[in-house]
Write an enzyme that holds these catalytic residues in place. Sequence first.
Site, PDB file in Angstrom:
ATOM      1  N   ASP A   9       0.878  -1.164   0.000  1.00 53.26           N
ATOM      2  CA  ASP A   9       0.000   0.000   0.000  1.00 53.26           C
ATOM      3  C   ASP A   9       0.921   1.220   0.000  1.00 53.26           C
ATOM      4  O   ASP A   9       2.106   1.106   0.329  1.00 53.26           O
ATOM      5  CB  ASP A   9      -0.876  -0.041   1.253  1.00 53.26           C
ATOM      6  CG  ASP A   9      -1.695   1.208   1.435  1.00 53.26           C
ATOM      7  OD1 ASP A   9      -2.425   1.585   0.504  1.00 53.26           O
ATOM      8  OD2 ASP A   9      -1.599   1.828   2.513  1.00 53.26           O
ATOM      9  N   ASP A  11      -0.175   5.094   0.901  1.00 49.78           N
ATOM     10  CA  ASP A  11      -0.435   6.077   1.962  1.00 49.78           C
ATOM     11  C   ASP A  11      -0.403   5.422   3.341  1.00 49.78           C
ATOM     12  O   ASP A  11      -1.136   4.475   3.608  1.00 49.78           O
ATOM     13  CB  ASP A  11      -1.805   6.736   1.744  1.00 49.78           C
ATOM     14  CG  ASP A  11      -1.822   7.616   0.514  1.00 49.78           C
ATOM     15  OD1 ASP A  11      -1.148   8.650   0.534  1.00 49.78           O
ATOM     16  OD2 ASP A  11      -2.490   7.249  -0.473  1.00 49.78           O
TER      17      ASP A  11
END
Length: 212
Positions: A9, A11
């Site tokens: 991922d 953020d």
Amino acid sequence: MTPKVIIFDFDGTIADTVDALVTIANRLAVEFGYVQITSEELALLKNFTSREIIKYSGISLFKIPFLLKKVKGELKHKIHELKPIEGIDAALIELHNQGYRLGIITSNSQDNVTAFLENNQLEQLFDFIYSGVTIFGKTTIINNVLRQKQIKTEAVVYVGDETRDIEASRKANIKVIAVTWGFNSPEALAKQNPDFLIHKPSELLDVMAVLS
């Protein structure tokens, strides 16, 4: 099969964007019809799943895609200020040097991610970046990436900081490493029973050594 591909991922997992995203979200609250987030509420929301956060905020589901587009557009102007999570760059470099293929799946924009990686001299570490807007998870995107890249599920590990990352990985039948330095609290992540729960980036190397 020994995992050879690690999908991250973006953020909260690689980029320290949580504060910037909260600031932008609060600025857009009136326009999109939800309540602003105080520091006390943020601590509370860290224990919520994505569905619970949406319910708590009161935002219309129909407005979410437009909100996400606006947030990404505003974040573009802050990309040059953002830094990697402390220690993640060293861990990424070492994993790359050990021969793992690294990729990113994100609901942020590809332009934002690419600019961030270039600003922080990390762009050469990643084999692919996939961007897609999903409200409740990334399972479809994960499955599409695995199919396009011809990656077997047993050959990949996903790394993320939110409960929805764990949920999506489970549905995609891949192992997941949950990290506690991003958005969701350690308690919220633990409730979702990830394969591994780690507290600092250097532990990524330990987990991959166990899986090898």
